[in-house]
Design an enzyme around this catalytic site. Sequence first.
Site, short mmCIF file in Angstrom:
data_model
loop_
_atom_site.label_atom_id
_atom_site.label_comp_id
_atom_site.label_asym_id
_atom_site.label_seq_id
_atom_site.Cartn_x
_atom_site.Cartn_y
_atom_site.Cartn_z
NE ARG A 14 -10.40 -25.33 -2.57
CZ ARG A 14 -10.91 -26.66 -2.92
NH1 ARG A 14 -11.53 -26.97 -4.14
NH2 ARG A 14 -10.56 -27.61 -2.14
CG ASP A 104 -14.44 -30.74 4.00
OD1 ASP A 104 -14.60 -32.21 4.28
OD2 ASP A 104 -13.38 -30.39 3.31
N GLY A 138 -12.08 -38.43 -5.48
CA GLY A 138 -11.07 -39.63 -5.74
C GLY A 138 -11.97 -40.41 -6.51
NE ARG A 331 -35.15 -7.86 25.59
CZ ARG A 331 -34.74 -6.81 26.47
NH1 ARG A 331 -35.39 -5.68 26.76
NH2 ARG A 331 -33.71 -7.17 27.08
CE LYS A 349 -36.20 -8.04 31.42
NZ LYS A 349 -35.06 -7.20 32.20
CB ALA A 378 -51.15 3.78 23.18
CB SER A 403 -52.56 6.38 26.55
OG SER A 403 -53.56 5.54 25.93
CB ALA A 421 -54.18 9.27 29.89
C1 UD1 Z 1 -10.64 -36.40 -0.08
C2 UD1 Z 1 -10.17 -37.79 -0.57
C3 UD1 Z 1 -10.97 -37.91 -2.08
C4 UD1 Z 1 -12.27 -37.98 -1.75
C5 UD1 Z 1 -12.75 -36.27 -0.97
C6 UD1 Z 1 -14.15 -36.27 -0.68
C7 UD1 Z 1 -7.99 -38.20 0.26
C8 UD1 Z 1 -6.37 -38.29 -0.33
N1 UD1 Z 1 -8.93 -37.91 -0.74
O1 UD1 Z 1 -10.09 -35.40 -1.09
O2 UD1 Z 1 -10.80 -39.22 -2.34
O3 UD1 Z 1 -13.11 -38.12 -2.96
O4 UD1 Z 1 -11.98 -35.97 0.17
O5 UD1 Z 1 -14.64 -35.32 -0.15
O6 UD1 Z 1 -8.31 -38.87 1.20
N2 UD1 Z 1 -7.69 -33.29 6.41
C9 UD1 Z 1 -6.71 -33.25 7.57
N3 UD1 Z 1 -5.40 -33.39 7.32
C10 UD1 Z 1 -4.81 -33.37 6.33
C11 UD1 Z 1 -5.42 -33.19 5.01
C12 UD1 Z 1 -6.80 -32.91 5.20
O7 UD1 Z 1 -7.01 -33.36 8.70
O8 UD1 Z 1 -3.51 -33.43 6.23
C13 UD1 Z 1 -8.87 -33.22 6.48
C14 UD1 Z 1 -9.30 -31.90 6.00
O9 UD1 Z 1 -9.60 -30.76 7.09
C15 UD1 Z 1 -10.87 -32.31 5.48
C16 UD1 Z 1 -10.76 -33.62 4.92
O10 UD1 Z 1 -9.39 -34.11 5.67
O11 UD1 Z 1 -11.99 -32.21 6.43
C17 UD1 Z 1 -10.51 -33.92 3.43
O12 UD1 Z 1 -9.32 -33.20 3.13
P1 UD1 Z 1 -9.38 -32.55 2.00
O13 UD1 Z 1 -8.05 -32.19 1.44
O14 UD1 Z 1 -10.52 -31.61 1.56
O15 UD1 Z 1 -9.38 -33.91 0.86
P2 UD1 Z 1 -10.01 -33.70 -0.54
O16 UD1 Z 1 -8.93 -33.36 -1.82
O17 UD1 Z 1 -11.42 -33.06 -0.74
CA CA Z 2 -12.57 -31.66 0.65
#
Ligand code: UD1
Ligand code: CA
Length: 454
Positions: A14, A104, A138, A331, A349, A378, A403, A421
């Site tokens: 996204r 993230d 979740g 700089r 600089k 100047a 200048s 100058a």
């Molecule tokens: C997940 C949680 C959810 C929670 C939410 C909070 C699960 C199943 N769900 O959902 O309960 O409310 O985070 O933000 O855990 N990632 C991997 N490998 C994978 C899948 C994901 O490393 O196979 C990493 C992603 O890069 C990301 C993090 O895990 O940094 C979360 O994955 P994402 O798919 O965003 O989970 P959500 O659907 O947000």
């Molecule tokens: Ca997420």
Amino acid sequence: MMNVVILAAGQGKRMHSDLPKVLQPLAGKPMIECVLDTVQKIADVSRTVVVVGHCAEVVEQALENRQGLEFVLQQPQMGTGHALQCALPALDPAAENTLVLLGDVPLVQPETIDRLRAVAGDGMAILTTVLRNPTGYGRILRQRGRIVAIVEQKDATEGQKQIREVNTGIMLLPTARLAGWLSELKASNAQGEYYLTDVIGLAVRDGVRINSARPRRSFEVEGVNSKTQLARLEGIWQDHQAELLTDAGVTVIDPSRLDIRGTLVCGRDVTIDVGCVFEGNVELSDGVYVGPYCVVRNSKIGAGTRIEAFCHIDQAEVGSQALVGPYARLRPQAALSDEVHVGNFVEIKKSNIGKGSKINHLSYIGDTDMGSGVNIGAGTITCNYDGVNKFRTTIGDNAFIGSDTQLVAPVTVGEGATLGAGTTLTKDAPQGKLTLSRAPQRTIDAWQRPVKKQ
Ligand code: UD1
Ligand code: CA
């Protein structure tokens, strides 16, 4: 001791970007670096494991300067439970707990992690939060107050979707139990993934107590899935930083028009006007004024100094009671002593400028050692570069440079010397004397202006 696992293998579709999601910058820093900075502030961390997958090489390369990280490849990405399973071999089995962080969710604070550890005791703990709109997260299911399961949005019943307490994704788990629980996960859910959240149900079955903590501020657990969410979180973080400054006594003319990408340390009675950007480590001493629309990066500004509007200051040091700008550019390695004046359209600089010297208009000073009390007219230019090598210019105390002068380095102007100058200085100018290079002025009496041909 505690292991830390950062899940960062997901694609981040996204974002609509070629840059992997966890490298998208928040406050000028890749999100995953924000997470790693927090980890660095946590005590008793045994190992820090980063699970990478989508664009793994790019992410690893971006973090190559960070010490003590272990990377684990998750390929393909089959869910958060699968991600942690991939990390298992890299964990320290002697560390009793394992903390899961998400690449993230960049702004979780060390104090919050400490609280999570405190409530975990010898069981486990989940960081939860209550949202007005919990869509996408979740949901936390409780029975008689105790957490019994987490159900993902896509698997939730209508009734469960009404629950507003959600999983932030950040949790603390007992290391010794992980291998067993993770091997029991099934992908029989709406997304066909191995959910880490299903571990909760298994822990309850095994009689492990599950506690929870909440972050002090909600931005700490906001996840970023799109540029819209990234921009929103950036705004929230900037507001927070501006508030820390104003709480500490800094006058911020408009807190919504200030950007800090790094660390800004301010003394007493500092004023920051609108539209300024501070990057890296910046220090503003007591009484400093920074005018509108300045960019200041990795620099120190001394007490009582005024930086007027539209200045660009990068890796420079300015003494006290100095005047800089408007429209000045300092700089790297520009070092200005106390009471120096640098005016409009002046670029400096790799130069030392002595106390009280003035360079007020339209000049370039590079690779120069300037004494104190010097006045630069100047349009003065230090010609420091012959196309291959750089050379230094030395200007003694109280020299006066007329200048429109060019100082062709290497060259030295003696103490108290005056340059006429328009001089192009190619040899040293002795102290206390007037030196100038200038064709004698003449007037052509018989000259006539050309007239237009018929
Ligand atoms: C997940 C949680 C959810 C929670 C939410 C909070 C699960 C199943 N769900 O959902 O309960 O409310 O985070 O933000 O855990 N990632 C991997 N490998 C994978 C899948 C994901 O490393 O196979 C990493 C992603 O890069 C990301 C993090 O895990 O940094 C979360 O994955 P994402 O798919 O965003 O989970 P959500 O659907 O947000
Ligand atoms: Ca997420």
